[in-house]
Design an enzyme around this catalytic site. Structure first.
Site, PDB file in Angstrom:
ATOM      1  N   ASP A 139      28.995  45.046  41.550  1.00  0.00           N
ATOM      2  CA  ASP A 139      27.900  43.797  41.960  1.00  0.00           C
ATOM      3  C   ASP A 139      26.975  44.731  42.927  1.00  0.00           C
ATOM      4  O   ASP A 139      25.911  43.494  42.876  1.00  0.00           O
ATOM      5  CB  ASP A 139      28.837  42.852  42.229  1.00  0.00           C
ATOM      6  CG  ASP A 139      30.534  42.015  41.355  1.00  0.00           C
ATOM      7  OD1 ASP A 139      29.949  42.670  40.394  1.00  0.00           O
ATOM      8  OD2 ASP A 139      31.035  41.444  41.679  1.00  0.00           O
ATOM      9  N   GLY A 197      15.843  48.853  28.025  1.00  0.00           N
ATOM     10  CA  GLY A 197      14.246  48.081  27.768  1.00  0.00           C
ATOM     11  C   GLY A 197      14.921  46.933  26.949  1.00  0.00           C
ATOM     12  O   GLY A 197      14.477  46.481  25.667  1.00  0.00           O
ATOM     13  N   ARG A 282      24.462  36.629  17.791  1.00  0.00           N
ATOM     14  CA  ARG A 282      25.229  36.981  18.029  1.00  0.00           C
ATOM     15  C   ARG A 282      26.084  37.324  20.169  1.00  0.00           C
ATOM     16  O   ARG A 282      24.830  37.547  20.643  1.00  0.00           O
ATOM     17  CB  ARG A 282      26.059  38.533  17.386  1.00  0.00           C
ATOM     18  CG  ARG A 282      26.465  38.808  16.387  1.00  0.00           C
ATOM     19  CD  ARG A 282      27.160  38.022  15.474  1.00  0.00           C
ATOM     20  NE  ARG A 282      27.583  38.103  14.818  1.00  0.00           N
ATOM     21  CZ  ARG A 282      27.277  38.019  13.184  1.00  0.00           C
ATOM     22  NH1 ARG A 282      26.366  36.566  13.299  1.00  0.00           N
ATOM     23  NH2 ARG A 282      27.394  38.240  11.937  1.00  0.00           N
TER      24      ARG A 282
HETATM   25  P1  ATP Z   1      34.812  42.183  45.024  1.00  0.00           P
HETATM   26  O1  ATP Z   1      33.408  41.856  45.195  1.00  0.00           O
HETATM   27  O2  ATP Z   1      34.924  42.954  44.028  1.00  0.00           O
HETATM   28  O3  ATP Z   1      35.369  40.470  44.813  1.00  0.00           O
HETATM   29  P2  ATP Z   1      35.864  40.844  47.257  1.00  0.00           P
HETATM   30  O4  ATP Z   1      36.034  41.989  49.185  1.00  0.00           O
HETATM   31  O5  ATP Z   1      34.595  40.006  47.261  1.00  0.00           O
HETATM   32  O6  ATP Z   1      35.616  42.203  45.819  1.00  0.00           O
HETATM   33  P3  ATP Z   1      37.489  39.032  47.328  1.00  0.00           P
HETATM   34  O7  ATP Z   1      38.115  38.484  46.017  1.00  0.00           O
HETATM   35  O8  ATP Z   1      36.485  38.043  47.657  1.00  0.00           O
HETATM   36  O9  ATP Z   1      36.840  39.975  46.649  1.00  0.00           O
HETATM   37  O10 ATP Z   1      38.531  39.451  48.472  1.00  0.00           O
HETATM   38  C1  ATP Z   1      39.788  39.720  48.520  1.00  0.00           C
HETATM   39  C2  ATP Z   1      40.050  39.113  49.784  1.00  0.00           C
HETATM   40  O11 ATP Z   1      40.047  39.472  50.832  1.00  0.00           O
HETATM   41  C3  ATP Z   1      41.339  38.306  49.334  1.00  0.00           C
HETATM   42  O12 ATP Z   1      42.171  38.662  48.342  1.00  0.00           O
HETATM   43  C4  ATP Z   1      41.654  37.815  50.971  1.00  0.00           C
HETATM   44  O13 ATP Z   1      42.554  38.149  51.476  1.00  0.00           O
HETATM   45  C5  ATP Z   1      40.333  38.233  51.755  1.00  0.00           C
HETATM   46  N1  ATP Z   1      40.219  37.460  52.052  1.00  0.00           N
HETATM   47  C6  ATP Z   1      39.044  36.652  51.502  1.00  0.00           C
HETATM   48  N2  ATP Z   1      38.091  35.835  51.731  1.00  0.00           N
HETATM   49  C7  ATP Z   1      39.072  35.354  53.076  1.00  0.00           C
HETATM   50  C8  ATP Z   1      38.208  35.307  54.036  1.00  0.00           C
HETATM   51  N3  ATP Z   1      37.703  34.185  54.263  1.00  0.00           N
HETATM   52  N4  ATP Z   1      38.941  35.217  55.513  1.00  0.00           N
HETATM   53  C9  ATP Z   1      40.016  36.069  55.349  1.00  0.00           C
HETATM   54  N5  ATP Z   1      40.514  37.655  54.603  1.00  0.00           N
HETATM   55  C10 ATP Z   1      39.348  36.484  52.935  1.00  0.00           C
END
Ligand code: ATP
Length: 361
Positions: A139, A197, A282
């Protein structure tokens, strides 16, 4: 620090394997032991890990996804369950034994993932398990780094797919509206659109989008109007086919009641644009094909630089850090600061993308 672990968490992305490989090689070079933890924080909670050696990971860097697998571990995201889950993870690390049965505690952790994963690492660090994070997500939605591991590969994949979609749009005099991944970050949409583009619509253009539920009628009208206007202008200039890229945050992400922000999602949008422009339209959702596949050389190199730096930081007993790319150089900064930097998409590049479109001349 003698023994560390590495895990991949959140959505997978190309380059995670290159980061794992680099961390294993860097650990071996320093005489440190490193354990590969399966399925993100779930594996930490279940003590599901094995020791990694350079021989075991030597050929993984060309492959997409993550050999350690990844998962969303809900007890960490849930404030009520988090404390107990963190305690269990720390206990498991302290109790680790090597293959011969000798005590071999895991003393530090490399976490590859997005900002959600960084929050989990921050909590572990607070409980005395030092963590260093690498930004791994297609992302590119992590403000503290110019680029995340996986973004370059995905951007190239999206650009190639949009080129292909443009061929069929041209052959049929059609408009094709394409949903691009990136959640609420418009990077993939904007820059793939610029490269290919195409017309782009990203949340950073100033749309007022709700956390839950649908966009207001005014925002929907503004959204539709912008696309219809671009198509009308291009049509007036003699163009017969159109490709429009829309960021996933509008049409793809569903709230807990199954609603997308743009009411009815991509199919409804295509119908509406057809009604407004009179051009056969589409909808196309690129989906998971954007996320997999061989990492680009650039992602492999970035992952290698970041993986090696993470191990160096842990070896120097530094913790609670995120490894970043800034102005072409790999460096690091504190997780707390990293989590509080607001993500911005360049307003100049949003304007540039518009000026390069066929409807602007
Ligand atoms: P992506 O951008 O690919 O979604 P990400 O690391 O942001 O990656 P998330 O699903 O938001 O993906 O977080 C991954 C894992 O991190 C969660 O499943 C959870 O175990 C842990 N996590 C997310 N938020 C918290 C939080 N606020 N506190 C602690 N652990 C967290």
């Amino acid at each position: 620090m003698n023994t560390i672990g590495i895990l991949t968490s959140g959505g997978d992305c190309p380059g995670m394997n290159a980061a794992i490989r680099a961390a294993v090689f860097a650990a071996a070079a320093r005489g440190m032991r490193i354990y590969g933890i399966q399925c993100g924080y779930q594996g930490l909670y279940d003590a599901d890990w094995e020791e990694l050696t350079p021989e075991k990971v030597d050929d993984i860097h060309q492959r997409g996804g993550t050999v350690l697998r990844t998962a969303r571990f809900l007890p960490f995201s849930d404030a009520a369950r988090r404390k107990g889950a963190i305690r269990q993870c720390i206990r498991n690390c302290r109790k680790n034994r090597d293959a011969a049965g000798n005590p071999n505690p895991i003393e530090g952790l490399v976490v590859v993932g997005g900002d959600g994963s960084f929050r989990g690492a921050f909590d572990l660090t607070k409980k005395n398990l030092p963590c260093v994070c690498l930004p791994g997500t297609i992302d590119n939605d992590i403000a503290c780094t110019d680029e995340t591991i996986g973004y370059d590969t995905c951007l190239n994949a999206v650009c190639a797919m949009v080129d292909a979609i443009a061929d069929t749009a041209r052959s049929h005099d059609r408009c094709i509206i394409v949903e691009v991944m990136g959640n609420m970050a418009g990077d993939l949409t904007l820059y793939a659109g610029m490269a290919a583009g195409a017309v782009t619509v990203v949340p950073e253009e100033g749309y007022d989008l709700p956390e839950q539920g649908e966009m207001s009628a005014e925002e929907v009208a503004r959204f539709d109007g912008g696309i219809a206007q671009a198509i009308a202008a291009a049509k007036a200039a003699g163009r017969r086919s159109f490709v429009v890229l829309v960021a996933e945050g509008f049409t793809g992400k569903k709230d807990k009641n199954g609603r997308t922000r743009y009411p009815g999602g991509m199919e409804a949008l295509a119908k509406r644009i057809q009604q407004l422009t009179g051009v056969e339209t589409r909808a196309d959702v690129l989906g998971y094909v954007q996320r997999g596949g061989k990492p680009s050389a650039r992602d492999r190199i970035l992952a290698a630089q970041m993986g090696a730096r993470a191990v160096r930081l842990l070896a120097e007993n530094q913790s609670n850090r995120v490894v970043i790319l800034r102005g072409g150089a790999v460096s690091d900064l504190g997780i707390t600061r990293a989590l509080h930097m607001p993500k911005k998409l360049s307003a100049e590049d949003i304007a540039l993308a518009k000026s390069l479109r066929y409807d602007s001349v």
